[in-house]
Write a protein that holds these residues in place. Structure first.
Motif, PDB file in Angstrom:
ATOM      1  N   GLU A   1       0.802   0.603   1.190  1.00 59.35           N
ATOM      2  CA  GLU A   1       1.379   1.122   2.435  1.00 59.35           C
ATOM      3  C   GLU A   1       2.894   0.955   2.455  1.00 59.35           C
ATOM      4  N   THR A   2       3.363  -0.218   2.066  1.00 59.72           N
ATOM      5  CA  THR A   2       4.798  -0.494   2.069  1.00 59.72           C
ATOM      6  C   THR A   2       5.521   0.437   1.117  1.00 59.72           C
ATOM      7  N   LEU A   3       5.003   0.567  -0.099  1.00 61.79           N
ATOM      8  CA  LEU A   3       5.618   1.465  -1.069  1.00 61.79           C
ATOM      9  C   LEU A   3       5.502   2.908  -0.614  1.00 61.79           C
ATOM     10  N   GLY A   4       4.344   3.288  -0.102  1.00 61.93           N
ATOM     11  CA  GLY A   4       4.148   4.661   0.376  1.00 61.93           C
ATOM     12  C   GLY A   4       5.204   5.065   1.393  1.00 61.93           C
ATOM     13  N   ARG A   5       5.494   4.179   2.333  1.00 63.17           N
ATOM     14  CA  ARG A   5       6.534   4.481   3.334  1.00 63.17           C
ATOM     15  C   ARG A   5       7.889   4.668   2.670  1.00 63.17           C
ATOM     16  N   ARG A   6       8.188   3.876   1.645  1.00 66.18           N
ATOM     17  CA  ARG A   6       9.488   3.974   0.967  1.00 66.18           C
ATOM     18  C   ARG A   6       9.644   5.286   0.197  1.00 66.18           C
ATOM     19  N   ILE A   7       8.533   5.857  -0.249  1.00 67.58           N
ATOM     20  CA  ILE A   7       8.611   7.095  -1.037  1.00 67.58           C
ATOM     21  C   ILE A   7       8.252   8.320  -0.206  1.00 67.58           C
ATOM     22  N   GLY A   8       8.154   8.126   1.122  1.00 64.11           N
ATOM     23  CA  GLY A   8       7.944   9.258   2.016  1.00 64.11           C
ATOM     24  C   GLY A   8       6.500   9.665   2.227  1.00 64.11           C
ATOM     25  N   TYR A   9       5.583   8.776   1.977  1.00 64.08           N
ATOM     26  CA  TYR A   9       4.168   9.070   2.167  1.00 64.08           C
ATOM     27  C   TYR A   9       3.662   8.196   3.299  1.00 64.08           C
ATOM     28  N   ASP A  10       3.418   8.796   4.459  1.00 63.85           N
ATOM     29  CA  ASP A  10       3.075   8.020   5.645  1.00 63.85           C
ATOM     30  C   ASP A  10       1.583   7.824   5.868  1.00 63.85           C
ATOM     31  N   ASP A  11       0.747   8.596   5.177  1.00 56.36           N
ATOM     32  CA  ASP A  11      -0.695   8.427   5.340  1.00 56.36           C
ATOM     33  C   ASP A  11      -1.131   7.097   4.721  1.00 56.36           C
ATOM     34  N   PRO A  12      -2.164   6.482   5.274  1.00 58.85           N
ATOM     35  CA  PRO A  12      -2.644   5.243   4.657  1.00 58.85           C
ATOM     36  C   PRO A  12      -3.202   5.553   3.269  1.00 58.85           C
ATOM     37  N   PRO A  13      -3.095   4.584   2.365  1.00 58.80           N
ATOM     38  CA  PRO A  13      -3.619   4.835   1.024  1.00 58.80           C
ATOM     39  C   PRO A  13      -5.137   4.925   1.048  1.00 58.80           C
ATOM     40  N   GLU A  14      -5.664   5.705   0.126  1.00 61.99           N
ATOM     41  CA  GLU A  14      -7.110   5.712  -0.062  1.00 61.99           C
ATOM     42  C   GLU A  14      -7.437   4.484  -0.888  1.00 61.99           C
ATOM     43  N   VAL A  15      -8.599   3.871  -0.630  1.00 53.92           N
ATOM     44  CA  VAL A  15      -8.941   2.615  -1.287  1.00 53.92           C
ATOM     45  C   VAL A  15     -10.246   2.768  -2.053  1.00 53.92           C
TER      46      VAL A  15
END
Length: 178
Positions: A26-40
């Motif tokens: 989630e933290t990395l996703g926000r930094r790279i412009g991906y706001d959706d929660p990660p699939e697990v």
């Protein structure tokens, strides 16, 4: 934007490894412009199906999700100075090159800081062998750091996000040329 997927190799459901892995994604996703929660993909849930003699639809869906990830955070607790056998069993189901076009980030949660190199020595090579691009050092996180997880993950994500973004761009360019 490609999907962010978290692969959790802890044999226990609801593990600290899962908590750390999802927070890191989630933290990395926000930094790279991906706001959706990660699939697990939580291997604790799939464990009974991984070595079953008959094909498992749940395992096949998980394999496809992992193969289709743009960014894949692969997390495991450190067992015997390496990642879990459960994670190895799952990764062994992927054919060679299955992670081509995927940017992978290895992550190990350790009980003892002496195992910090295991993320580089054991987990990174298997991801590279599967074709993943691993542009940054892996994250080795001591269990003692979990209470202050945000303090550790923020600086980590700030440091690796530029390389992940560049690697995603490279995989898109390579895919366009193919």
């Amino acid at each position: 934007m490609s999907s962010v997927v978290t692969l959790v190799g802890n044999p226990r459901e609801g593990s600290r490894t899962r908590t750390v892995a999802v927070a890191a994604a989630e933290t990395l996703g926000r930094r790279i412009g991906y706001d959706d929660p990660p699939e697990v993909v939580d291997l604790a849930v799939l464990a009974p199906h991984l070595l079953a003699p008959a094909p498992s639809p749940q395992v096949e869906v998980a394999l496809e999700l992992v193969k289709g990830a743009g960014v894949l955070v692969v997390a495991s607790p450190t067992y015997k100075a390496t990642y879990t056998g459960l994670l190895k069993v799952f990764l062994d189901r992927l054919p060679g090159g299955a992670l081509a076009g995927t940017v992978a980030l290895p992550l190990l949660v350790m009980g003892d800081p002496r195992h910090a190199l295991a993320v580089e020595i054991h987990l990174r090579p298997v991801l590279v062998e599967l074709g993943a691009l691993v542009p940054t050092p892996g994250l080795a996180l001591a269990e003692a750091e979990i209470p202050a997880l945000d303090d550790r993950l923020g600086p980590w994500a700030d440091r690796v996000a530029p390389q992940v973004t560049a690697a995603l761009g490279e995989t898109l360019r390579q895919g366009a040329q193919a």
